[in-house]
Design a protein around this motif. Structure first.
Motif, PDB file in Angstrom:
ATOM      1  N   ALA A   1     158.002  21.124 -79.579  1.00 44.13           N
ATOM      2  CA  ALA A   1     158.636  21.683 -80.770  1.00 44.13           C
ATOM      3  C   ALA A   1     157.667  21.755 -81.949  1.00 44.13           C
ATOM      4  CB  ALA A   1     159.870  20.858 -81.144  1.00 44.13           C
ATOM      5  N   VAL A   2     156.831  20.746 -82.103  1.00 41.69           N
ATOM      6  CA  VAL A   2     155.892  20.729 -83.223  1.00 41.69           C
ATOM      7  C   VAL A   2     154.848  21.832 -83.083  1.00 41.69           C
ATOM      8  CG1 VAL A   2     154.011  19.371 -84.259  1.00 41.69           C
ATOM      9  CG2 VAL A   2     156.241  18.334 -83.860  1.00 41.69           C
ATOM     10  N   ILE A   3     154.318  22.019 -81.900  1.00 38.21           N
ATOM     11  CA  ILE A   3     153.324  23.086 -81.697  1.00 38.21           C
ATOM     12  C   ILE A   3     153.958  24.442 -82.026  1.00 38.21           C
ATOM     13  CG2 ILE A   3     151.869  24.260 -80.002  1.00 38.21           C
ATOM     14  CD1 ILE A   3     150.721  21.566 -80.433  1.00 38.21           C
ATOM     15  N   ALA A   4     155.165  24.662 -81.548  1.00 38.05           N
ATOM     16  CA  ALA A   4     155.840  25.937 -81.825  1.00 38.05           C
ATOM     17  C   ALA A   4     156.070  26.119 -83.325  1.00 38.05           C
ATOM     18  CB  ALA A   4     157.166  25.994 -81.079  1.00 38.05           C
TER      19      ALA A   4
ATOM     20  N   MET B   1     159.134  19.474 -72.736  1.00 39.03           N
ATOM     21  CA  MET B   1     158.212  19.853 -73.799  1.00 39.03           C
ATOM     22  C   MET B   1     158.249  21.372 -74.013  1.00 39.03           C
ATOM     23  SD  MET B   1     154.129  19.072 -73.954  1.00 39.03           S
ATOM     24  CE  MET B   1     154.374  17.416 -73.364  1.00 39.03           C
ATOM     25  N   LEU B   2     158.249  22.116 -72.922  1.00 32.85           N
ATOM     26  CA  LEU B   2     158.326  23.575 -73.015  1.00 32.85           C
ATOM     27  C   LEU B   2     159.678  24.029 -73.557  1.00 32.85           C
ATOM     28  CD1 LEU B   2     156.530  24.588 -69.704  1.00 32.85           C
ATOM     29  CD2 LEU B   2     155.637  24.707 -72.034  1.00 32.85           C
TER      30      LEU B   2
ATOM     31  N   PHE C   1     161.808  11.257 -76.427  1.00 28.47           N
ATOM     32  CA  PHE C   1     161.942  12.107 -77.609  1.00 28.47           C
ATOM     33  C   PHE C   1     160.599  12.721 -77.967  1.00 28.47           C
ATOM     34  CE2 PHE C   1     161.311  12.348 -82.223  1.00 28.47           C
ATOM     35  CZ  PHE C   1     162.147  13.423 -82.497  1.00 28.47           C
ATOM     36  N   ASP C   2     159.534  11.951 -77.839  1.00 32.95           N
ATOM     37  CA  ASP C   2     158.194  12.443 -78.156  1.00 32.95           C
ATOM     38  C   ASP C   2     157.793  13.603 -77.250  1.00 32.95           C
ATOM     39  OD1 ASP C   2     155.620  12.278 -79.551  1.00 32.95           O
ATOM     40  OD2 ASP C   2     154.862  11.552 -77.622  1.00 32.95           O
ATOM     41  N   ASP C   3     158.189  13.538 -75.975  1.00 32.08           N
ATOM     42  CA  ASP C   3     157.885  14.654 -75.066  1.00 32.08           C
ATOM     43  C   ASP C   3     158.488  15.947 -75.588  1.00 32.08           C
ATOM     44  OD1 ASP C   3     156.414  13.196 -73.201  1.00 32.08           O
ATOM     45  OD2 ASP C   3     158.203  12.623 -72.086  1.00 32.08           O
ATOM     46  N   PHE C   4     159.738  15.890 -76.010  1.00 32.54           N
ATOM     47  CA  PHE C   4     160.406  17.077 -76.548  1.00 32.54           C
ATOM     48  C   PHE C   4     159.728  17.529 -77.838  1.00 32.54           C
ATOM     49  CE2 PHE C   4     163.448  19.112 -79.331  1.00 32.54           C
ATOM     50  CZ  PHE C   4     164.008  20.068 -78.507  1.00 32.54           C
TER      51      PHE C   4
ATOM     52  N   LEU D   1     144.788   4.808 -74.635  1.00 32.25           N
ATOM     53  CA  LEU D   1     143.690   5.756 -74.471  1.00 32.25           C
ATOM     54  C   LEU D   1     144.168   7.097 -73.938  1.00 32.25           C
ATOM     55  CD1 LEU D   1     140.881   3.463 -73.011  1.00 32.25           C
ATOM     56  CD2 LEU D   1     140.968   4.488 -75.290  1.00 32.25           C
ATOM     57  N   THR D   2     145.232   7.098 -73.161  1.00 33.34           N
ATOM     58  CA  THR D   2     145.701   8.362 -72.592  1.00 33.34           C
ATOM     59  C   THR D   2     146.712   9.076 -73.441  1.00 33.34           C
ATOM     60  OG1 THR D   2     147.428   7.276 -71.306  1.00 33.34           O
ATOM     61  CG2 THR D   2     145.284   7.569 -70.246  1.00 33.34           C
ATOM     62  N   ARG D   3     147.129   8.465 -74.520  1.00 30.23           N
ATOM     63  CA  ARG D   3     148.101   9.135 -75.383  1.00 30.23           C
ATOM     64  C   ARG D   3     147.384   9.654 -76.572  1.00 30.23           C
ATOM     65  NH1 ARG D   3     153.153   5.252 -74.183  1.00 30.23           N
ATOM     66  NH2 ARG D   3     153.605   6.247 -72.230  1.00 30.23           N
TER      67      ARG D   3
END
Length: 188
Positions: free
Chosen positions: A88-91, A9-10, A81-84, A186-188
């Protein structure tokens, strides 16, 4: 695996920050990272499954006509893919903040509901990317909490949460499919 998911993610965020998000080089690097990450995770999953005392053949993992593990494998690949893409979306949101910030705040200020209009000054301070980051951090913390406090029967939830869906399917445990969906949802 969970720590590596946060690392990717980072990496996604750093690639977007360091390279122009609209440039072809950024897209190519992101694609290489995503494909390598998904392939690595599937390899880890296959390695764990093949080391089990039960007979497990690579064809059981790859062939849809012989296995019920392919749908969870595809779902897990999308989760990887979602982790990555979370990073990327936040950045990208931070980089494009100057374009969307005033529109974001004015959407709150122009609302018909007083409670939403009241939140406009707060949203002016937080920004859209800040709100997304808060949501991401809370979601990640809730996943960690579930993983840390899960009992033995919940191993499939832990495996699903870190993107090892085929392995989770194999070690389904005592939870019904509905309970797994509720806990993961619930956790996602």
């Amino acid at each position: 695996q969970a720590v590596l998911n946060r690392l990717v993610m980072l990496i996604g965020a750093m690639v977007v920050f360091l390279l122009t998000p609209d440039g072809w080089l950024s897209w190519a690097i992101q694609l290489v990272i995503i494909v390598a990450w998904v392939a690595r995770t599937r390899f880890v999953e296959y390695s764990i499954m093949s080391s089990d005392e039960q007979h497990f053949d690579i064809m059981d993992y790859l062939m849809p006509q012989t296995s019920s593990l392919v749908p969870p494998m595809i779902g897990s690949s999308m989760e990887n893919f979602d982790d990555f893409s979370d990073g990327a979306v936040i950045a990208a949101m931070v980089l494009k903040d100057h374009v969307v910030h005033q529109h974001f705040v004015s959407s709150f200020a122009q609302s018909d509901w007083a409670a939403v209009r009241w939140m406009a000054p707060t949203m002016n301070c937080i920004h859209l990317w800040g709100l997304a980051l808060i949501s991401l951090v809370l979601g990640q913390l809730s996943q960690w909490a579930v993983a840390l406090h899960a009992k033995d029967g919940y191993i499939s939830v832990n495996l699903d949460a870190v993107g090892l869906g085929s392995l989770a399917e194999r070690y389904r445990g005592v939870l019904s499919p509905e309970a797994r969906i509720v806990i993961l949802g619930l956790t996602r």
